[in-house]
Structure formats: structure tokens, C-alpha cells
Scaffold this active site. Structure first.
Site, PDB file in Angstrom:
ATOM      1  N   HIS A   1       0.873  -1.449   0.357  1.00  0.00           N
ATOM      2  CA  HIS A   1      -0.121  -0.459   0.284  1.00  0.00           C
ATOM      3  C   HIS A   1       0.684   1.259  -0.027  1.00  0.00           C
ATOM      4  O   HIS A   1       1.024   1.694  -0.680  1.00  0.00           O
ATOM      5  CB  HIS A   1      -0.885  -0.251   1.358  1.00  0.00           C
TER       6      HIS A   1
ATOM      7  N   HIS B   1       1.549   5.196  -3.350  1.00  0.00           N
ATOM      8  CA  HIS B   1       1.672   5.998  -3.109  1.00  0.00           C
ATOM      9  C   HIS B   1       2.671   6.750  -3.752  1.00  0.00           C
ATOM     10  O   HIS B   1       2.613   7.811  -3.956  1.00  0.00           O
ATOM     11  CB  HIS B   1       1.920   6.597  -0.954  1.00  0.00           C
TER      12      HIS B   1
ATOM     13  N   SER C   1      -4.555   0.549  -4.532  1.00  0.00           N
ATOM     14  CA  SER C   1      -3.702  -0.557  -4.026  1.00  0.00           C
ATOM     15  C   SER C   1      -4.360  -1.328  -3.147  1.00  0.00           C
ATOM     16  O   SER C   1      -4.180  -2.467  -2.995  1.00  0.00           O
ATOM     17  CB  SER C   1      -2.613  -0.380  -2.471  1.00  0.00           C
TER      18      SER C   1
ATOM     19  N   GLU D   1      -5.978   9.400   0.029  1.00  0.00           N
ATOM     20  CA  GLU D   1      -6.098   7.675   0.154  1.00  0.00           C
ATOM     21  C   GLU D   1      -6.772   7.498  -0.888  1.00  0.00           C
ATOM     22  O   GLU D   1      -7.412   6.384  -1.373  1.00  0.00           O
ATOM     23  CB  GLU D   1      -6.598   7.911   1.390  1.00  0.00           C
TER      24      GLU D   1
HETATM   25 CO    CO Z   1      -1.601   5.602   2.626  1.00  0.00          CO
END
Ligand code: CO
Ligand code: PHE
Length: 292
Positions: free
Chosen positions: A131, A136, A196, A177
Site C-alpha cells: 500500500h 503512494h 492498492s 487515499e
Molecule cells: Co496510505
């Protein structure tokens, strides 16, 4: 999560530096851990084209993610640093807010070192390295998004002084997010929590249930979020440039004060002033689409 018996911010755990970073110890990853990365990587890169913002796939390319196995942060940071000045550092788990914001304000992205087990492939509670890094880091290669993340870190240090972290955290949640972005008439995903996630990267664009609402800064910071399931609302930005402009050109101090006088909005609620966008039309030509 690091817990402490007293109420002051705990210091870093044993073995961590004063800024909470630890060595990645890349050579200590096992073949099974590298294989887990490869499996997650293959599954998401097969699904994302046509769904994710093109800048994400460009980031993957330019950062050399296609090499097999868990990325070595030293090499990844060298490439990322050459593009936008960001680096990736390792931390033991959740870190105090001030530590997190301080790293972001210095263009350092903090990532965990552990990777989920095969039993956790579809669900885990704490973010893992897949993740943190796959989700990111690709957009940190995009100059405008890179500037947004640094500005967010500076804004976080400021929000701490106003006691308004919970407001700013909602902005992070609904952009970094779980953000969606317009691409002409279509919607694309860019939030790391969606890219993700194998399930949510389909659901966020295709499912008729969640509300996809045009981004509004105040509205976003008024809206609670759920951490236990797929989102019931997403906010859609027009572009990274527009997101950066709106956030850096706004002084959040009066906004935080105003928000204290406004009601909280529950997830999934649509208000009269909201501009709700339709999900993407089904399309057989969508290259990322799997057979139902
Ligand atoms: Co995150
Ligand atoms: N402009 C915000 C403030 O005055 C800081 C900020 C910038 C917050 C970018 C989020 C993203 O606090």
C-alpha cells in the site's frame, strides 16, 4: 501502533532514530516476501490501465517498478529524488502526527517495511509496504502532486497548532487515499487506498452505490469517513493543478474556525449543493476490464 502509558507523545521505539526512521534491511526480505510483492504488483498493474490516472502509470515506468520484488528504498529514492526531490524512508509502523507531517514537509515519504501474508492478500488493517509504496510513491514522481504532498505536510504542522488535525486528516483521506479525478468525461482513480486495493479499484469507478461528488474543500473537511469498508462517497477533483491551487491559496485558519460552527456530514449523504457525477459507462473496450 505504538502505545504509551502516559499522554505525552511517546518517543521513537528502541532501534529507531530520533525522526522515527529505521533501516529498511532490504537484503533481509525472504523470497516469499518478494513473491508476495510480485503477485500483488501483477494483479494491480493488470487491472489499473484505463482506470488509474495516466500520471500514476508514468510514475511506475519512470521509477522502474517493473523490476521484480520489493523495491529497495535506496535505489527507489535515488530515482525519485532525481525527478522531484522526494525520498522514501522506513518507519516501524504508525508514527505521531507531528513526525509524519515533518517528514512530508521535507519531501520524505514514510513507509512501513512489512508486507502482508498470503492470508491477508485482500484485507489487512494496517497499511503494508505494498500500500505505502505501490499506492503512494508513483504519484510523487509527478511534480504537481509532489508539491501538494509537501504543502500538506506544512499544513499539518500548522493544523497541529490550531487543534484541527481531524479536519485536515479528512482532506488527506478524500484526496491522497481515496481521491478520484476527472479525465474528460470519464473518472479515474488516483487515491493510494484505491489503487492498492484489488476490490475497491473496481468498485470506486463501476459500482452504482457510492456517491461521486465534485471536490469542494469545505465540504470535504466537513465529511466523516469510514475506515472499515469501501467508501460510500468519493470526491472528484478536476486536476492536480486545481487541487494544489485551491489548497495552497486558501488560508485554512479561518476555515477551521468556520467548520467548528457547521454540522458534520455523514458518509454517503448527498446535499442539495453537491454536484454528483455518474459512474463511468460500461465499455467492452476498456482495456483494464476483467470479464465479470
Ligand atoms: Co496510505
Ligand atoms: N493552505 C493550508 C493552510 O493554510 C495548508 C495546506 C496546503 C493544506 C496544501 C493542505 C494542502 O493551512
Amino acid at each position: 501502533m505504538i502505545t504509551s502509558a502516559d499522554h505525552r507523545t511517546p518517543g521513537p521505539p528502541a532501534g529507531a532514530a530520533a525522526d522515527w526512521t529505521i533501516p529498511q534491511r532490504w537484503r533481509d526480505y525472504t523470497p516469499a516476501e518478494h513473491a508476495m510483492w510480485d503477485r500483488l504488483y501483477a494483479r494491480q498493474t493488470a487491472q489499473l490501465p484505463g482506470r488509474v490516472v495516466p500520471a500514476f502509470l508514468e510514475g511506475i515506468e519512470r521509477l522502474g517498478f517493473a523490476e521484480r520484488g520489493i523495491p529497495d528504498f535506496a535505489r527507489l529514492s535515488a530515482r525519485l529524488g532525481a525527478l522531484t526531490g522526494w525520498s522514501v524512508v522506513t518507519v516501524p509502523g504508525l508514527v505521531p502526527e507531528a513526525v509524519f507531517f515533518e517528514h512530508l514537509s521535507q519531501r520524505r515519504f514514510v513507509a512501513g517495511r512489512f508486507i502482508r501474508t498470503p492470508e491477508q492478500i485482500d484485507y489487512l488493517e494496517e497499511p503494508d509496504i505494498f500500500h505505502d509504496v505501490f499506492g503512494h510513491v508513483p504519484l510523487l514522481a509527478h511534480p504537481v502532486f509532489a508539491d501538494y504532498m509537501q504543502a500538506y505536510g506544512e499544513g499539518g504542522l500548522r493544523a497541529l497548532r490550531f487543534g484541527s488535525i481531524h479536519r485536515l486528516a479528512r482532506l488527506y483521506w478524500y484526496t491522497v487515499e481515496f481521491g478520484l479525478i476527472r479525465d474528460g468525461a470519464a473518472l479515474r482513480i488516483y487515491g493510494a487506498g484505491i489503487v492498492s486495493s484489488h476490490g475497491e479499484s473496481l468498485y470506486a469507478l463501476d459500482d452504482p452505490a457510492p456517491r461521486r461528488i465534485a471536490f469542494d474543500l469545505r465540504r470535504t473537511m466537513q465529511t466523516r469517513y469510514r475506515i472499515d469498508d469501501y467508501q460510500t462517497n468519493y470526491f472528484v477533483i478536476d486536476s492536480f493543478e486545481d487541487l494544489l491551487r485551491q489548497t495552497v491559496e486558501t488560508d485554512f485558519a479561518p476555515l477551521y474556525r468556520e467548520l467548528e460552527t457547521l454540522p458534520e456530514i455523514e458518509p454517503g449523504v448527498v446535499l442539495p449543493g453537491d454536484r454528483v457525477l455518474p459512474p463511468n459507462p460500461p465499455s467492452g473496450a476498456d482495456s483494464g476490464r476483467r470479464a465479470p
